[in-house]
Design a protein around this motif. Structure first.
Motif, PDB file in Angstrom:
ATOM      1  N   HIS A 194     -28.634  66.584 -20.468  1.00  0.00           N
ATOM      2  CA  HIS A 194     -28.580  65.239 -20.374  1.00  0.00           C
ATOM      3  C   HIS A 194     -27.413  64.782 -19.375  1.00  0.00           C
ATOM      4  CE1 HIS A 194     -30.503  66.168 -24.543  1.00  0.00           C
ATOM      5  NE2 HIS A 194     -31.096  65.066 -24.053  1.00  0.00           N
ATOM      6  N   ARG A 195     -27.847  63.623 -18.797  1.00  0.00           N
ATOM      7  CA  ARG A 195     -26.615  62.943 -18.315  1.00  0.00           C
ATOM      8  C   ARG A 195     -25.792  62.109 -19.068  1.00  0.00           C
ATOM      9  NH1 ARG A 195     -30.752  61.170 -13.665  1.00  0.00           N
ATOM     10  NH2 ARG A 195     -32.222  62.095 -15.381  1.00  0.00           N
ATOM     11  N   VAL A 196     -24.585  61.969 -19.078  1.00  0.00           N
ATOM     12  CA  VAL A 196     -23.800  61.494 -20.098  1.00  0.00           C
ATOM     13  C   VAL A 196     -22.807  60.493 -19.377  1.00  0.00           C
ATOM     14  CG1 VAL A 196     -22.050  62.137 -21.856  1.00  0.00           C
ATOM     15  CG2 VAL A 196     -23.737  63.707 -21.351  1.00  0.00           C
ATOM     16  N   ALA A 219     -16.299  67.332 -29.496  1.00  0.00           N
ATOM     17  CA  ALA A 219     -17.497  68.203 -29.834  1.00  0.00           C
ATOM     18  C   ALA A 219     -18.730  67.436 -29.395  1.00  0.00           C
ATOM     19  CB  ALA A 219     -17.705  68.836 -31.194  1.00  0.00           C
ATOM     20  N   ALA A 220     -18.940  66.224 -29.766  1.00  0.00           N
ATOM     21  CA  ALA A 220     -20.307  65.613 -29.654  1.00  0.00           C
ATOM     22  C   ALA A 220     -20.291  65.201 -27.962  1.00  0.00           C
ATOM     23  CB  ALA A 220     -20.199  64.413 -30.278  1.00  0.00           C
ATOM     24  N   LYS A 238     -39.237  61.878 -22.742  1.00  0.00           N
ATOM     25  CA  LYS A 238     -38.185  62.521 -22.978  1.00  0.00           C
ATOM     26  C   LYS A 238     -36.615  61.843 -22.800  1.00  0.00           C
ATOM     27  CE  LYS A 238     -35.911  66.772 -21.089  1.00  0.00           C
ATOM     28  NZ  LYS A 238     -35.568  67.450 -22.337  1.00  0.00           N
ATOM     29  N   ILE A 239     -35.733  61.836 -23.647  1.00  0.00           N
ATOM     30  CA  ILE A 239     -34.533  61.244 -23.415  1.00  0.00           C
ATOM     31  C   ILE A 239     -33.679  62.065 -22.283  1.00  0.00           C
ATOM     32  CG2 ILE A 239     -32.223  61.144 -24.498  1.00  0.00           C
ATOM     33  CD1 ILE A 239     -34.489  59.090 -25.409  1.00  0.00           C
ATOM     34  N   THR A 240     -33.127  61.654 -21.274  1.00  0.00           N
ATOM     35  CA  THR A 240     -32.461  62.134 -20.247  1.00  0.00           C
ATOM     36  C   THR A 240     -30.918  61.688 -20.235  1.00  0.00           C
ATOM     37  OG1 THR A 240     -32.983  60.492 -18.671  1.00  0.00           O
ATOM     38  CG2 THR A 240     -34.328  62.257 -19.049  1.00  0.00           C
ATOM     39  N   THR A 241     -30.573  60.348 -20.716  1.00  0.00           N
ATOM     40  CA  THR A 241     -29.351  59.945 -20.620  1.00  0.00           C
ATOM     41  C   THR A 241     -28.839  59.570 -21.834  1.00  0.00           C
ATOM     42  OG1 THR A 241     -30.333  59.142 -18.538  1.00  0.00           O
ATOM     43  CG2 THR A 241     -28.160  58.138 -19.225  1.00  0.00           C
ATOM     44  N   ILE A 242     -27.645  60.003 -22.245  1.00  0.00           N
ATOM     45  CA  ILE A 242     -26.735  59.593 -23.286  1.00  0.00           C
ATOM     46  C   ILE A 242     -25.561  58.791 -23.108  1.00  0.00           C
ATOM     47  CG2 ILE A 242     -25.585  60.194 -25.505  1.00  0.00           C
ATOM     48  CD1 ILE A 242     -28.513  61.351 -25.096  1.00  0.00           C
ATOM     49  N   GLY A 243     -25.516  57.497 -23.492  1.00  0.00           N
ATOM     50  CA  GLY A 243     -24.223  56.388 -23.249  1.00  0.00           C
ATOM     51  C   GLY A 243     -23.557  56.647 -24.652  1.00  0.00           C
ATOM     52  N   PHE A 244     -22.165  56.684 -24.287  1.00  0.00           N
ATOM     53  CA  PHE A 244     -21.249  56.737 -25.605  1.00  0.00           C
ATOM     54  C   PHE A 244     -20.349  55.490 -25.081  1.00  0.00           C
ATOM     55  CE2 PHE A 244     -21.923  61.060 -25.355  1.00  0.00           C
ATOM     56  CZ  PHE A 244     -21.795  61.339 -26.740  1.00  0.00           C
ATOM     57  N   ALA A 270     -22.729  67.123 -22.607  1.00  0.00           N
ATOM     58  CA  ALA A 270     -22.587  67.473 -21.473  1.00  0.00           C
ATOM     59  C   ALA A 270     -23.204  68.735 -21.065  1.00  0.00           C
ATOM     60  CB  ALA A 270     -21.057  67.286 -21.089  1.00  0.00           C
ATOM     61  N   ASN A 271     -22.994  69.782 -21.906  1.00  0.00           N
ATOM     62  CA  ASN A 271     -23.635  70.980 -21.834  1.00  0.00           C
ATOM     63  C   ASN A 271     -25.302  71.183 -21.864  1.00  0.00           C
ATOM     64  OD1 ASN A 271     -20.893  71.935 -21.277  1.00  0.00           O
ATOM     65  ND2 ASN A 271     -20.625  72.545 -23.386  1.00  0.00           N
TER      66      ASN A 271
END
Length: 232
Positions: A117-119, A107-108, A2-8, A113-114
């Motif tokens: 996931h940790r962003v 929006a992304a 499962k994906i838990t973290t999103i990096g931008f 964030a909502n």
């Protein structure tokens, strides 16, 4: 997993950046038009940037110093002080440029964030300038962590995704640079999501890892939520 973290990534992923460099190079070429043709000047400036990254890092201040170095070279050390002064002024203009978010960016980030996931914001460049841009973007509140690094390497991604999340295997990195945002993230074990931008710095270009199981391409950030749902 499962994906838990999103990096931008930040520049040219969330807000405009490269276009200010292009406009500045136009002004730089006008300043030195009596000493060098545009193509030769661009090549020499790019070589100066390549040489200087290890000394000055990424960002506007290093770019200013590379312009000054190039001006000295192409004029055989005869560049007028007035030209050096003007280079400094246009560099300072870059440091004050207003932040303009790219379509779908807010929006992304807000959607991630909502979610559960940790962003993270993972960017490179000058510390003060990147902090300024993040503050003025109005996106600061959405990030669980901010990392401003000197270089984006597999080791850096492994450290960041382990410190702020559950390791790179359960993380997605989103950005416009194949060289900095996609390839090293995949090498670290994360997903690499490329969101191409119409302008690309020559030193950030690289071949896409076509066929890699953890490589994806999006037309825009509006497609990110659907991709994250799809892969986990």
């Amino acid at each position: 997993m499962k994906i838990t973290t999103i990096g931008f990534d930040a520049d040219d992923t969330l807000w405009h950046n490269e276009r200010f460099y292009v406009l500045t190079q136009d002004r730089f070429a006008d300043l030195l038009s009596d000493y060098s043709d545009r193509d030769s000047l661009d090549e020499r400036l790019l070589e100066a940037e390549r040489r200087n990254i290890g000394h000055y890092g990424y960002g506007i201040k290093g770019f200013m110093l590379s312009m000054i170095e190039t001006a000295i070279e192409v004029t055989d050390s005869r560049v007028p002080a007035s030209v050096i002064h003007r280079i400094l002024e246009i560099g300072q203009d870059m440091l004050r440029h207003p932040i303009e978010l790219l379509p779908e960016a807010r929006a992304a980030v807000e959607a991630m964030a909502n979610s559960d996931h940790r962003v993270l914001l993972i960017t490179k460049g000058d510390l003060l300038d990147q902090e300024r841009k993040l503050t003025e973007s109005g996106l600061w509140e959405y990030f669980d962590g901010v990392e401003i690094v000197s270089e984006k390497t597999p080791e850096v991604y492994a450290r960041v995704f382990s410190a702020h999340g559950d390791g790179p295997e359960r993380a997605v990195m989103v950005g416009n640079s194949m060289k900095s945002d996609v390839l090293p993230a995949i090498e670290a074990g994360a997903w690499g999501v490329h969101v191409p931008f119409q302008l690309a710095w020559a030193l950030e270009q690289a071949e896409a890892p076509e066929g890699h199981a953890r490589f994806r391409v999006l037309e825009n950030l509006g497609q990110l939520a659907g991709l994250v749902d799809e892969i986990g």
